[in-house]
Design an enzyme around this catalytic site. Sequence first.
Site, PDB file in Angstrom:
ATOM      1  N   GLY A   1       0.800  -1.161  -0.031  1.00  0.00           N
ATOM      2  CA  GLY A   1       0.154   0.351   0.134  1.00  0.00           C
ATOM      3  C   GLY A   1       0.913   1.170  -0.014  1.00  0.00           C
ATOM      4  O   GLY A   1       1.844   1.253   0.565  1.00  0.00           O
TER       5      GLY A   1
ATOM      6  N   ARG B   1      19.395  10.850  -3.784  1.00  0.00           N
ATOM      7  CA  ARG B   1      20.422  11.848  -3.544  1.00  0.00           C
ATOM      8  C   ARG B   1      21.595  11.453  -2.584  1.00  0.00           C
ATOM      9  O   ARG B   1      22.699  11.873  -2.852  1.00  0.00           O
ATOM     10  CB  ARG B   1      19.775  12.955  -2.904  1.00  0.00           C
ATOM     11  CG  ARG B   1      18.824  13.668  -4.074  1.00  0.00           C
ATOM     12  CD  ARG B   1      18.369  15.084  -3.767  1.00  0.00           C
ATOM     13  NE  ARG B   1      17.888  15.652  -4.927  1.00  0.00           N
ATOM     14  CZ  ARG B   1      17.232  16.656  -4.939  1.00  0.00           C
ATOM     15  NH1 ARG B   1      17.035  17.510  -3.892  1.00  0.00           N
ATOM     16  NH2 ARG B   1      16.387  17.390  -6.049  1.00  0.00           N
TER      17      ARG B   1
ATOM     18  N   ARG C   1       1.127  -4.839  -5.648  1.00  0.00           N
ATOM     19  CA  ARG C   1       1.498  -6.215  -4.920  1.00  0.00           C
ATOM     20  C   ARG C   1       1.881  -6.991  -6.047  1.00  0.00           C
ATOM     21  O   ARG C   1       1.647  -7.083  -6.968  1.00  0.00           O
ATOM     22  CB  ARG C   1       0.273  -6.794  -3.979  1.00  0.00           C
ATOM     23  CG  ARG C   1       0.002  -5.448  -3.183  1.00  0.00           C
ATOM     24  CD  ARG C   1      -0.902  -6.146  -1.943  1.00  0.00           C
ATOM     25  NE  ARG C   1      -1.967  -5.065  -1.426  1.00  0.00           N
ATOM     26  CZ  ARG C   1      -1.347  -4.236  -0.295  1.00  0.00           C
ATOM     27  NH1 ARG C   1      -0.303  -4.525   0.115  1.00  0.00           N
ATOM     28  NH2 ARG C   1      -2.398  -3.394   0.018  1.00  0.00           N
ATOM     29  N   CYS C   2       2.832  -8.075  -5.678  1.00  0.00           N
ATOM     30  CA  CYS C   2       3.134  -9.089  -6.558  1.00  0.00           C
ATOM     31  C   CYS C   2       3.226 -10.499  -5.843  1.00  0.00           C
ATOM     32  O   CYS C   2       4.031 -10.880  -5.044  1.00  0.00           O
ATOM     33  CB  CYS C   2       4.673  -8.698  -7.050  1.00  0.00           C
ATOM     34  SG  CYS C   2       5.350 -10.035  -8.326  1.00  0.00           S
TER      35      CYS C   2
ATOM     36  N   ASP D   1       5.138  -5.085   5.616  1.00  0.00           N
ATOM     37  CA  ASP D   1       5.794  -6.434   5.941  1.00  0.00           C
ATOM     38  C   ASP D   1       5.842  -7.552   4.855  1.00  0.00           C
ATOM     39  O   ASP D   1       6.860  -8.289   4.760  1.00  0.00           O
ATOM     40  CB  ASP D   1       4.650  -6.958   6.957  1.00  0.00           C
ATOM     41  CG  ASP D   1       5.015  -8.271   7.363  1.00  0.00           C
ATOM     42  OD1 ASP D   1       6.179  -8.771   7.850  1.00  0.00           O
ATOM     43  OD2 ASP D   1       3.979  -9.385   7.357  1.00  0.00           O
TER      44      ASP D   1
ATOM     45  N   THR E   1       4.696   2.209   5.404  1.00  0.00           N
ATOM     46  CA  THR E   1       2.955   1.634   5.583  1.00  0.00           C
ATOM     47  C   THR E   1       2.125   2.548   6.277  1.00  0.00           C
ATOM     48  O   THR E   1       2.854   2.852   7.612  1.00  0.00           O
ATOM     49  CB  THR E   1       2.841   0.161   5.951  1.00  0.00           C
ATOM     50  OG1 THR E   1       1.692   0.092   6.300  1.00  0.00           O
ATOM     51  CG2 THR E   1       3.818  -0.073   7.088  1.00  0.00           C
TER      52      THR E   1
ATOM     53  N   ASP F   1      -0.095   1.621   8.394  1.00  0.00           N
ATOM     54  CA  ASP F   1      -0.646   0.956   9.524  1.00  0.00           C
ATOM     55  C   ASP F   1       0.220   1.013  10.753  1.00  0.00           C
ATOM     56  O   ASP F   1      -0.410   0.917  11.975  1.00  0.00           O
ATOM     57  CB  ASP F   1      -0.714  -0.606   9.239  1.00  0.00           C
ATOM     58  CG  ASP F   1      -1.721  -0.885   8.047  1.00  0.00           C
ATOM     59  OD1 ASP F   1      -2.454   0.252   7.702  1.00  0.00           O
ATOM     60  OD2 ASP F   1      -1.373  -1.706   7.146  1.00  0.00           O
TER      61      ASP F   1
ATOM     62  N   ASP G   1       2.412  -1.175  11.952  1.00  0.00           N
ATOM     63  CA  ASP G   1       2.345  -2.579  12.265  1.00  0.00           C
ATOM     64  C   ASP G   1       3.456  -3.346  12.425  1.00  0.00           C
ATOM     65  O   ASP G   1       3.736  -4.423  12.414  1.00  0.00           O
ATOM     66  CB  ASP G   1       1.379  -3.185  11.537  1.00  0.00           C
ATOM     67  CG  ASP G   1       1.734  -3.324   9.988  1.00  0.00           C
ATOM     68  OD1 ASP G   1       2.468  -2.638   9.320  1.00  0.00           O
ATOM     69  OD2 ASP G   1       1.090  -3.979   9.294  1.00  0.00           O
TER      70      ASP G   1
ATOM     71  N   ARG H   1      -5.199  -2.438   9.159  1.00  0.00           N
ATOM     72  CA  ARG H   1      -5.363  -3.840   8.955  1.00  0.00           C
ATOM     73  C   ARG H   1      -5.500  -4.511  10.292  1.00  0.00           C
ATOM     74  O   ARG H   1      -6.592  -4.393  10.726  1.00  0.00           O
ATOM     75  CB  ARG H   1      -3.940  -4.264   8.275  1.00  0.00           C
ATOM     76  CG  ARG H   1      -4.055  -5.503   7.488  1.00  0.00           C
ATOM     77  CD  ARG H   1      -2.630  -6.062   6.699  1.00  0.00           C
ATOM     78  NE  ARG H   1      -2.415  -4.921   5.550  1.00  0.00           N
ATOM     79  CZ  ARG H   1      -2.744  -5.089   4.557  1.00  0.00           C
ATOM     80  NH1 ARG H   1      -3.291  -6.206   4.214  1.00  0.00           N
ATOM     81  NH2 ARG H   1      -2.496  -4.597   3.453  1.00  0.00           N
TER      82      ARG H   1
ATOM     83  N   GLY I   1      -9.988  13.220  21.343  1.00  0.00           N
ATOM     84  CA  GLY I   1     -10.982  13.168  22.497  1.00  0.00           C
ATOM     85  C   GLY I   1     -11.981  12.351  22.233  1.00  0.00           C
ATOM     86  O   GLY I   1     -13.202  12.591  22.959  1.00  0.00           O
TER      87      GLY I   1
END
Length: 353
Positions: free
Chosen positions: A11, A25, A78-79, A109, A131, A133, A135, A177, A191
């Site tokens: 993502g 650079r 994604r692959c 990940d 990411t 997330d 995570d 996720r 809040g």
Amino acid sequence: MKRIGVLTSGGDAPGMNAAIRAVVRTAVANGMSVVGFKRGYNGVLMMSENSRDDYEILTKRSVSNTIHRGGTFLMTARCKEFHLPEVQEKAIANMRGLGIEGLVAISGDGTFHGADALNSRGFPVVGVPGTIDNDLPYTDYTIGFDTAVNTALECVDKIRETSDSHERGSLITVMGRDCGDIAINTALACGAEIVLIPEREWSIEETAGRIRWAAMEGKRSTIIIMAEGAMRSLKSDLHALAQKYPELGVTGDAPLSSSKLAALLEKMSGHEIRSTVLGYIQRGGNPSASDRLLGSRLGSHAVQLLRDNQSGLAVGVRDNHLVEVPFAETFGSHRPVNDSLLHLLDTLSTFSS
Ligand code: F6P
């Protein structure tokens, strides 16, 4: 090393462009040239119909005017087949054919598994955590998380104004996720009264009780922030609730949608509740200062490691210091939930005595 590759995968996350820019650079400053692969590993495998659309040579100028932009100008995808050994060998052969001696993979990940496999096959790779997330427990922050929390916060602030005017509760679903970090941080910063996350069990009955209590305490709008993975830790008996409230059309089987959850909470609390799913808005937008800084620091550090013949590592930040850990140590574990933040949320919400 004379030439390295760089790609973004998984993502997209705001701050990825800052990381690519830093990779390019820093590499140029160290006498290396850089090939930017498009659409993650798909570019390395040269899967597009027009081979000129798989990669490009990146110069100092190619990354001008990118640091402030969200998304990733190298594009991402994604692959699925990258776990296959023959696919990994093809990727290595393609990179060697272009004179590339090392790779920086900016991603989450899933991509680190592919990166680890390439490295084990003798092709040096360093990973940069990108990411929204947050995570990846080996690093305090991943690139994109801070911007995503700020975007969610801005949206929740707006929803609160209309909720408050109508004296309604709002159930707001955020991304993440399997990780509750976006939810917890957004909830604290806006809040909110209640946060629902995958890492902590919760029930619809208790949540409805809290909404009732908040109303009794005089709250005009109760804000409930829910992580998209929170249904995993729901302990309520959905079949029993489906039978009790047949008019709501809850089946009891499938995962409960957030709109059905809002309907149940409304019924059980006696207060109007509206549901909003924030969705992909959290992945877009200009990166925050923190994400630009993090992307720049981590991208540059990754290149310095490759230059010094260190690889098989993912870079990150702990206590504001740069760290690098072997890929294997980044796999399989979940970030422990930050109990002190949850405790603070309870203290600051209506539910402290
Ligand atoms: O990993 C980032 C993320 O936005 C998650 O929060 C979400 O669950 C997932 O990606 C959505 O993935 P996709 O865009 O592939 O549907």
